[in-house]
Design an enzyme around this catalytic site. Structure first.
Site, PDB file in Angstrom:
ATOM      1  N   LYS A  13       0.831  -1.215   0.000  1.00 27.35           N
ATOM      2  CA  LYS A  13       0.000   0.000   0.000  1.00 27.35           C
ATOM      3  C   LYS A  13       0.861   1.259   0.000  1.00 27.35           C
ATOM      4  CE  LYS A  13      -2.313  -0.837   3.807  1.00 27.35           C
ATOM      5  NZ  LYS A  13      -1.710  -2.095   4.269  1.00 27.35           N
ATOM      6  N   ARG A  88     -10.095   1.522   8.762  1.00 24.45           N
ATOM      7  CA  ARG A  88      -9.725   0.124   8.970  1.00 24.45           C
ATOM      8  C   ARG A  88     -10.804  -0.632   9.741  1.00 24.45           C
ATOM      9  NH1 ARG A  88      -3.682   0.936   9.090  1.00 24.45           N
ATOM     10  NH2 ARG A  88      -2.684  -1.044   9.413  1.00 24.45           N
ATOM     11  N   ARG A 123      11.401  -6.859   5.760  1.00 23.58           N
ATOM     12  CA  ARG A 123      11.287  -5.405   5.665  1.00 23.58           C
ATOM     13  C   ARG A 123      12.255  -4.690   6.617  1.00 23.58           C
ATOM     14  NH1 ARG A 123       5.294  -3.131   4.901  1.00 23.58           N
ATOM     15  NH2 ARG A 123       4.985  -3.371   7.142  1.00 23.58           N
ATOM     16  N   ARG A 156      10.812  -2.892  12.292  1.00 22.91           N
ATOM     17  CA  ARG A 156       9.767  -2.303  13.147  1.00 22.91           C
ATOM     18  C   ARG A 156       9.268  -3.339  14.148  1.00 22.91           C
ATOM     19  NH1 ARG A 156       5.737   0.225   8.785  1.00 22.91           N
ATOM     20  NH2 ARG A 156       4.257  -0.956  10.046  1.00 22.91           N
ATOM     21  N   ARG A 167      -1.521  -8.822  13.062  1.00 26.93           N
ATOM     22  CA  ARG A 167      -1.987  -7.813  12.100  1.00 26.93           C
ATOM     23  C   ARG A 167      -2.788  -8.455  10.978  1.00 26.93           C
ATOM     24  NH1 ARG A 167       3.353  -5.082  10.497  1.00 26.93           N
ATOM     25  NH2 ARG A 167       2.147  -3.510   9.394  1.00 26.93           N
TER      26      ARG A 167
END
Ligand code: AMP
Length: 220
Positions: A13, A88, A123, A156, A167
Protein backbone atom coordinates in the site's frame (compact mmCIF):
# COMPACT_ATOMS: atom_id res chain seq x y z
CA UNK A 1 -10.00 12.90 -6.40
CA UNK A 2 -10.42 10.99 -3.17
CA UNK A 3 -9.43 7.36 -2.78
CA UNK A 4 -8.64 4.69 -0.27
CA UNK A 5 -6.06 1.97 -0.74
CA UNK A 6 -6.75 -1.34 1.04
CA UNK A 7 -4.66 -4.42 1.48
CA UNK A 8 -3.20 -6.54 4.25
CA UNK A 9 0.07 -5.40 5.83
CA UNK A 10 2.83 -5.96 3.30
CA UNK A 11 0.51 -5.76 0.28
CA UNK A 12 2.46 -2.74 -0.99
CA UNK A 13 0.00 0.00 0.00
CA UNK A 14 2.75 2.45 0.92
CA UNK A 15 4.83 1.79 -2.19
CA UNK A 16 1.95 1.79 -4.66
CA UNK A 17 0.33 4.63 -2.71
CA UNK A 18 3.27 6.90 -3.57
CA UNK A 19 2.77 6.05 -7.24
CA UNK A 20 -1.01 6.71 -7.14
CA UNK A 21 -0.64 9.97 -5.23
CA UNK A 22 1.83 11.20 -7.87
CA UNK A 23 -0.45 9.95 -10.65
CA UNK A 24 -3.33 12.12 -9.41
CA UNK A 25 -1.15 14.82 -7.75
CA UNK A 26 -2.84 14.31 -4.40
CA UNK A 27 -1.25 13.79 -0.97
CA UNK A 28 -0.80 10.27 0.36
CA UNK A 29 -2.07 10.05 3.93
CA UNK A 30 -0.91 7.10 5.98
CA UNK A 31 -2.41 7.00 9.48
CA UNK A 32 0.25 4.44 10.48
CA UNK A 33 3.00 6.89 9.50
CA UNK A 34 1.27 9.76 11.33
CA UNK A 35 1.15 7.61 14.46
CA UNK A 36 4.77 6.50 14.16
CA UNK A 37 5.88 10.13 13.72
CA UNK A 38 3.81 11.26 16.71
CA UNK A 39 5.27 8.53 18.92
CA UNK A 40 8.79 9.36 17.78
CA UNK A 41 8.12 12.99 18.74
CA UNK A 42 6.87 11.89 22.17
CA UNK A 43 3.28 13.00 21.61
CA UNK A 44 1.69 12.60 25.06
CA UNK A 45 -1.65 11.64 23.51
CA UNK A 46 -0.18 8.61 21.72
CA UNK A 47 2.54 7.46 24.11
CA UNK A 48 0.18 5.04 25.84
CA UNK A 49 -0.59 3.39 22.50
CA UNK A 50 2.98 2.38 21.70
CA UNK A 51 2.71 -1.17 23.10
CA UNK A 52 -0.61 -1.72 21.40
CA UNK A 53 0.87 -0.77 18.03
CA UNK A 54 4.01 -2.87 18.56
CA UNK A 55 1.80 -5.91 19.16
CA UNK A 56 -0.08 -5.32 15.92
CA UNK A 57 -3.42 -4.30 17.48
CA UNK A 58 -5.49 -1.40 16.16
CA UNK A 59 -5.54 1.83 18.16
CA UNK A 60 -9.03 2.87 19.39
CA UNK A 61 -11.39 4.24 16.75
CA UNK A 62 -11.97 7.60 18.49
CA UNK A 63 -8.21 8.34 18.55
CA UNK A 64 -7.55 7.44 14.93
CA UNK A 65 -10.72 9.11 13.62
CA UNK A 66 -9.62 12.42 15.19
CA UNK A 67 -6.14 12.04 13.69
CA UNK A 68 -7.45 11.24 10.20
CA UNK A 69 -10.10 13.97 10.13
CA UNK A 70 -7.64 16.54 11.39
CA UNK A 71 -5.20 15.57 8.61
CA UNK A 72 -7.70 15.62 5.74
CA UNK A 73 -8.92 19.04 6.87
CA UNK A 74 -5.57 20.60 5.99
CA UNK A 75 -5.26 22.83 2.92
CA UNK A 76 -3.17 20.39 0.88
CA UNK A 77 -6.20 18.06 0.85
CA UNK A 78 -8.49 20.60 -0.84
CA UNK A 79 -8.32 18.83 -4.19
CA UNK A 80 -8.30 15.33 -2.76
CA UNK A 81 -6.15 12.69 -1.10
CA UNK A 82 -5.31 9.04 -1.03
CA UNK A 83 -5.87 7.33 2.32
CA UNK A 84 -3.57 4.44 3.25
CA UNK A 85 -4.53 2.52 6.39
CA UNK A 86 -7.75 4.40 7.08
CA UNK A 87 -10.59 3.49 7.47
CA UNK A 88 -9.73 0.12 8.97
CA UNK A 89 -12.97 -0.61 10.82
CA UNK A 90 -16.65 -0.16 9.97
CA UNK A 91 -16.95 2.59 12.60
CA UNK A 92 -14.08 4.50 10.99
CA UNK A 93 -15.76 4.18 7.57
CA UNK A 94 -19.02 5.41 9.09
CA UNK A 95 -17.21 8.42 10.59
CA UNK A 96 -16.01 9.40 7.09
CA UNK A 97 -19.50 8.88 5.67
CA UNK A 98 -20.99 11.09 8.39
CA UNK A 99 -18.84 13.93 7.08
CA UNK A 100 -20.40 13.41 3.64
CA UNK A 101 -17.03 12.59 2.17
CA UNK A 102 -17.56 11.17 -1.28
CA UNK A 103 -14.83 8.67 -2.20
CA UNK A 104 -14.13 8.32 -5.92
CA UNK A 105 -12.44 4.95 -5.63
CA UNK A 106 -11.57 2.13 -3.30
CA UNK A 107 -8.61 0.05 -4.43
CA UNK A 108 -7.88 -3.33 -2.90
CA UNK A 109 -4.45 -4.89 -3.40
CA UNK A 110 -4.74 -8.67 -3.17
CA UNK A 111 -1.76 -10.70 -1.95
CA UNK A 112 -1.71 -14.21 -0.42
CA UNK A 113 -0.64 -14.65 3.19
CA UNK A 114 2.54 -16.67 2.47
CA UNK A 115 3.85 -13.82 0.34
CA UNK A 116 2.85 -11.28 2.99
CA UNK A 117 4.90 -13.05 5.66
CA UNK A 118 7.86 -13.22 3.26
CA UNK A 119 7.59 -9.51 2.46
CA UNK A 120 7.14 -8.26 6.02
CA UNK A 121 9.79 -10.44 7.58
CA UNK A 122 12.36 -9.00 5.15
CA UNK A 123 11.29 -5.41 5.66
CA UNK A 124 13.75 -2.79 6.96
CA UNK A 125 12.79 0.64 8.15
CA UNK A 126 14.53 3.99 8.54
CA UNK A 127 12.83 5.55 11.58
CA UNK A 128 13.49 9.24 11.01
CA UNK A 129 12.34 9.35 7.35
CA UNK A 130 9.89 6.43 7.18
CA UNK A 131 11.83 5.00 4.20
CA UNK A 132 11.27 1.30 3.78
CA UNK A 133 13.55 -1.31 2.17
CA UNK A 134 13.39 -5.07 1.74
CA UNK A 135 16.36 -7.37 2.35
CA UNK A 136 16.06 -8.98 -1.11
CA UNK A 137 13.32 -7.16 -3.10
CA UNK A 138 14.56 -3.62 -2.55
CA UNK A 139 17.84 -3.76 -0.61
CA UNK A 140 19.72 -0.68 0.59
CA UNK A 141 23.02 0.06 -1.18
CA UNK A 142 24.90 -0.94 1.99
CA UNK A 143 23.49 -3.73 4.18
CA UNK A 144 21.51 -2.38 7.13
CA UNK A 145 22.17 1.29 6.27
CA UNK A 146 19.83 3.99 4.93
CA UNK A 147 20.93 5.11 1.42
CA UNK A 148 20.33 8.81 2.06
CA UNK A 149 21.50 9.48 5.62
CA UNK A 150 23.88 6.57 6.31
CA UNK A 151 21.94 5.85 9.50
CA UNK A 152 21.12 2.28 10.63
CA UNK A 153 17.93 0.54 9.49
CA UNK A 154 15.74 -1.37 11.94
CA UNK A 155 12.96 -3.96 11.90
CA UNK A 156 9.77 -2.30 13.15
CA UNK A 157 8.37 -3.82 16.36
CA UNK A 158 5.13 -4.56 14.56
CA UNK A 159 7.03 -6.40 11.80
CA UNK A 160 8.21 -9.07 14.27
CA UNK A 161 6.69 -12.53 13.56
CA UNK A 162 4.12 -12.54 16.42
CA UNK A 163 2.88 -9.08 15.46
CA UNK A 164 2.62 -9.99 11.76
CA UNK A 165 0.25 -12.84 12.68
CA UNK A 166 -1.84 -10.50 14.81
CA UNK A 167 -1.99 -7.81 12.10
CA UNK A 168 -3.11 -10.35 9.51
CA UNK A 169 -5.95 -11.58 11.73
CA UNK A 170 -6.96 -8.00 12.52
CA UNK A 171 -7.09 -7.29 8.78
CA UNK A 172 -9.32 -10.30 8.09
CA UNK A 173 -11.63 -9.71 11.03
CA UNK A 174 -11.94 -5.92 11.14
CA UNK A 175 -10.77 -4.41 7.86
CA UNK A 176 -12.06 -6.80 5.19
CA UNK A 177 -15.66 -6.03 6.23
CA UNK A 178 -14.95 -2.38 5.33
CA UNK A 179 -14.46 -3.48 1.71
CA UNK A 180 -17.98 -4.92 1.71
CA UNK A 181 -19.21 -1.70 3.32
CA UNK A 182 -17.92 0.23 0.27
CA UNK A 183 -19.07 -2.39 -2.25
CA UNK A 184 -22.58 -1.93 -0.86
CA UNK A 185 -22.38 1.86 -0.54
CA UNK A 186 -25.33 2.92 -2.65
CA UNK A 187 -25.13 6.59 -1.64
CA UNK A 188 -21.78 7.47 -3.17
CA UNK A 189 -20.92 4.33 -5.16
CA UNK A 190 -17.13 4.67 -5.12
CA UNK A 191 -15.45 2.89 -8.03
CA UNK A 192 -14.42 -0.45 -6.57
CA UNK A 193 -11.07 -1.64 -7.98
CA UNK A 194 -9.19 -4.84 -7.26
CA UNK A 195 -5.63 -5.51 -8.31
CA UNK A 196 -3.46 -8.58 -8.16
CA UNK A 197 -0.63 -7.53 -5.83
CA UNK A 198 1.59 -10.56 -6.46
CA UNK A 199 4.82 -10.00 -8.40
CA UNK A 200 7.34 -7.20 -8.61
CA UNK A 201 6.66 -3.61 -7.59
CA UNK A 202 6.79 -2.52 -11.25
CA UNK A 203 4.44 -5.26 -12.39
CA UNK A 204 1.82 -4.29 -9.76
CA UNK A 205 2.34 -0.60 -10.54
CA UNK A 206 1.64 -1.27 -14.24
CA UNK A 207 -1.55 -3.14 -13.36
CA UNK A 208 -2.71 -0.24 -11.19
CA UNK A 209 -1.81 2.33 -13.85
CA UNK A 210 -3.90 0.41 -16.39
CA UNK A 211 -6.88 0.23 -14.02
CA UNK A 212 -6.74 3.92 -13.14
CA UNK A 213 -6.31 4.85 -16.80
CA UNK A 214 -9.39 2.81 -17.71
CA UNK A 215 -11.60 4.43 -15.08
CA UNK A 216 -10.21 7.91 -14.54
CA UNK A 217 -8.34 9.11 -17.66
CA UNK A 218 -10.80 12.01 -17.98
CA UNK A 219 -9.93 13.18 -14.45
CA UNK A 220 -6.20 13.69 -15.06
P1 AMP B 1 0.29 0.73 9.18
O1 AMP B 1 1.62 1.38 8.95
O2 AMP B 1 -0.80 1.30 8.34
O3 AMP B 1 0.37 -0.77 9.08
O4 AMP B 1 -0.12 1.08 10.68
C1 AMP B 1 0.69 0.70 11.77
C2 AMP B 1 -0.14 0.57 13.03
O5 AMP B 1 -0.75 1.85 13.35
C3 AMP B 1 -1.32 -0.39 12.93
O6 AMP B 1 -0.94 -1.75 13.14
C4 AMP B 1 -2.22 0.14 14.04
O7 AMP B 1 -1.73 -0.22 15.32
C5 AMP B 1 -2.06 1.64 13.89
N1 AMP B 1 -3.05 2.19 12.93
C6 AMP B 1 -2.82 2.81 11.74
N2 AMP B 1 -3.96 3.17 11.13
C7 AMP B 1 -4.95 2.75 11.95
C8 AMP B 1 -6.38 2.80 11.87
N3 AMP B 1 -7.02 3.34 10.81
N4 AMP B 1 -7.09 2.28 12.91
C9 AMP B 1 -6.48 1.74 13.98
N5 AMP B 1 -5.15 1.63 14.11
C10 AMP B 1 -4.38 2.14 13.11
Amino acid sequence: MKGVIFGPPGAGKGTQGVFISNYFSIPLISTGQIIRDAIKNDSPALKGLKDMIAKGALVPDHAIIDIAIDRISKNDCDSGYLLDGFPRTIDQAKALALLNIRLDFVLSIEVDSEEIVRRISGRLYHPSSGRTYHKTDCPPLKEGIDDVTGEPLITRDDDQPASIKKRLSVYTEQTEPVLSFYKNDITYRPQFLQVNGMGSIDLVKNRIQKLLGTHFSSRL
